[in-house]
Design an enzyme around this catalytic site. Structure first.
Site, PDB file in Angstrom:
ATOM      1  N   LEU A  37      29.129 -20.151 -28.238  1.00 41.23           N
ATOM      2  CA  LEU A  37      28.366 -19.729 -27.308  1.00 41.23           C
ATOM      3  C   LEU A  37      29.113 -19.276 -25.583  1.00 41.23           C
ATOM      4  O   LEU A  37      28.664 -19.689 -25.220  1.00 41.23           O
ATOM      5  CB  LEU A  37      27.687 -21.020 -27.186  1.00 41.23           C
ATOM      6  CG  LEU A  37      28.003 -22.236 -28.696  1.00 41.23           C
ATOM      7  CD1 LEU A  37      27.111 -23.602 -27.957  1.00 41.23           C
ATOM      8  CD2 LEU A  37      27.101 -21.251 -29.232  1.00 41.23           C
ATOM      9  N   ASP A  38      28.085 -17.799 -26.000  1.00 37.98           N
ATOM     10  CA  ASP A  38      29.122 -17.112 -24.614  1.00 37.98           C
ATOM     11  C   ASP A  38      28.079 -16.801 -23.895  1.00 37.98           C
ATOM     12  O   ASP A  38      27.338 -16.090 -24.819  1.00 37.98           O
ATOM     13  CB  ASP A  38      30.521 -16.410 -24.923  1.00 37.98           C
ATOM     14  CG  ASP A  38      31.379 -16.352 -23.807  1.00 37.98           C
ATOM     15  OD1 ASP A  38      31.245 -16.875 -22.812  1.00 37.98           O
ATOM     16  OD2 ASP A  38      31.411 -15.018 -23.890  1.00 37.98           O
ATOM     17  N   GLY A  39      28.195 -16.579 -22.610  1.00 43.02           N
ATOM     18  CA  GLY A  39      27.600 -15.318 -21.723  1.00 43.02           C
ATOM     19  C   GLY A  39      26.579 -16.801 -19.988  1.00 43.02           C
ATOM     20  O   GLY A  39      25.801 -15.974 -20.523  1.00 43.02           O
ATOM     21  N   THR A 209      29.062 -14.599 -28.546  1.00 38.99           N
ATOM     22  CA  THR A 209      28.056 -13.684 -27.995  1.00 38.99           C
ATOM     23  C   THR A 209      28.212 -13.107 -26.785  1.00 38.99           C
ATOM     24  O   THR A 209      29.945 -13.817 -26.596  1.00 38.99           O
ATOM     25  CB  THR A 209      27.024 -14.185 -27.638  1.00 38.99           C
ATOM     26  OG1 THR A 209      27.353 -15.975 -27.283  1.00 38.99           O
ATOM     27  CG2 THR A 209      25.633 -14.654 -28.667  1.00 38.99           C
ATOM     28  N   SER A 210      27.688 -12.459 -26.167  1.00 43.89           N
ATOM     29  CA  SER A 210      28.479 -11.748 -24.627  1.00 43.89           C
ATOM     30  C   SER A 210      29.555 -10.674 -24.794  1.00 43.89           C
ATOM     31  O   SER A 210      28.990  -9.739 -24.015  1.00 43.89           O
ATOM     32  CB  SER A 210      29.206 -12.454 -23.904  1.00 43.89           C
ATOM     33  OG  SER A 210      30.929 -13.053 -24.397  1.00 43.89           O
TER      34      SER A 210
END
Length: 261
Positions: A37-39, A209-210
Site C-alpha cells: 500500500l504505497d503512496g 502502487t505508486s
C-alpha cells in the site's frame, strides 16, 4: 464507486456459476494476491494535506474495497500495511497510524465476519501497543474457522526478519533432534515463515502502487516466482477498477506464457 463494486460482484457471481471451460478461456486467477500500500504520503502532499490525512485516505481505500479483493475465487489477500522500517517515521505520525489501526479493527470486524474472511496479522508485534494487540487477538480468534477467504495484514513486518526467524527455528529444531539438517529444504522453510498461516503462502501476484518498481522488505522469500505488477496510481486512488485491471493483467500473463497457478 457503486459501479465499480457492482462490476466486481458480477465477476464474482460469474466465477462461481461459470463452467470450467469458461474459466480456462478467461485465464487462471491467482489464489494469493499481495499488495504493498504505497503512496499515501505523496497523495497527501499533492493535495496540500498532512501525512495523517494521507494515511486516513489509504485506510478508507482498504475498507471500501476489502470485499472485492476476494472477487473471482481469490483465497488469500496480503496487505503490507506497516513495515518495521516505518517505526522511524515521526512519533506523532506513528501514533496516529496505530490509533487508526485500532479504529479499523473495531469498525470492520462485523463486516469481515459477515463476509466470512479469516484475519491473520503477521509481524514482530514487540512494539505494537497492547490495546491493538488485544484487538488483533480478538479478530484472529473470532475468524479462525473461516476457510475460503483470508486477509493477511503485515504489521511491523520485515521480509529479512521473517527469513531470519525461520532459519533460527529450523536451527533450534535441528539442535534438539526434531529434524535432521540434511532434511531441511524449501518445503520446511515455507512452513516456518509467517505466511504459513495461509493455505497458499506464496503470492501469485504482487501489486505495488505508486509506480515504485521494487518489493522492498516484503515477502522476499515468498515472491521468488511471483508476478510483479507496478501501477503508477497512488494507493488512496487504487479502487475496484484498478484492482480488476491488475487481475486482468495477471490473466493475460498466464495465457501468454502458458503459466499455471
Amino acid at each position: 464507486m457503486l459501479f465499480i463494486k457492482t462490476t466486481a460482484s458480477q465477476c464474482n457471481d460469474k466465477e462461481e456459476s461459470g463452467t470450467t471451460g469458461e474459466k480456462e478461456k478467461g485465464g487462471r486467477m491467482p489464489k494469493h494476491v499481495a499488495i504493498i500500500l504505497d503512496g499515501n504520503r505523496r497523495w497527501a502532499e499533492k493535495r496540500g494535506l498532512g501525512p495523517s490525512q494521507g494515511q486516513e485516505a489509504g485506510a478508507r481505500t482498504v475498507m471500501e474495497n476489502v470485499k472485492d479483493y476476494f472477487s473471482m475465487g481469490i483465497n488469500t489477500v496480503s496487505l503490507f500495511a506497516f513495515s518495521t522500517e516505518n517505526w522511524g517515521r515521526p512519533g506523532d505520525e506513528v501514533k496516529y497510524i496505530m490509533d487508526m489501526f485500532e479504529k479499523i479493527v473495531k469498525s470492520e470486524m462485523p463486516n469481515l465476519r459477515r463476509y466470512g474472511v479469516k484475519v491473520s496479522v503477521i509481524g514482530k508485534r514487540t512494539n505494537i501497543p497492547e490495546s491493538l494487540l488485544h484487538l488483533i487477538g480478538e479478530a484472529e480468534e473470532a475468524t479462525k474457522n473461516n476457510k475460503e477467504k483470508q486477509l493477511i495484514v503485515a504489521l511491523d513486518y520485515s521480509g529479512k526478519f521473517d527469513i531470519l526467524q525461520a532459519c533460527k527455528s529450523l536451527a533450534e529444531k535441528a539442535k534438539n533432534g526434531l529434524i535432521n539438517v540434511e532434511d531441511i529444504d524449501e518445503n520446511l522453510m515455507d512452513k516456518e515463515l509467517m505466511t504459513s498461516c495461509s493455505e497458499f503462502p506464496n503470492p501469485d501476484l504482487l501489486i505495488r502502487t505508486s509506480g515504485e518498481q521494487r518489493i522492498s522488505n516484503f515477502y522476499l522469500w515468498q515472491s521468488a516466482y511471483t508476478e510483479l505488477y507496478f501501477p503508477s496510481v497512488l494507493w488512496p486512488d487504487f479502487g475496484g477498477a484498478e484492482y480488476l485491471e491488475a487481475l486482468d493483467w495477471y490473466q493475460k500473463r498466464q495465457r501468454r506464457f502458458g503459466l499455471r497457478v
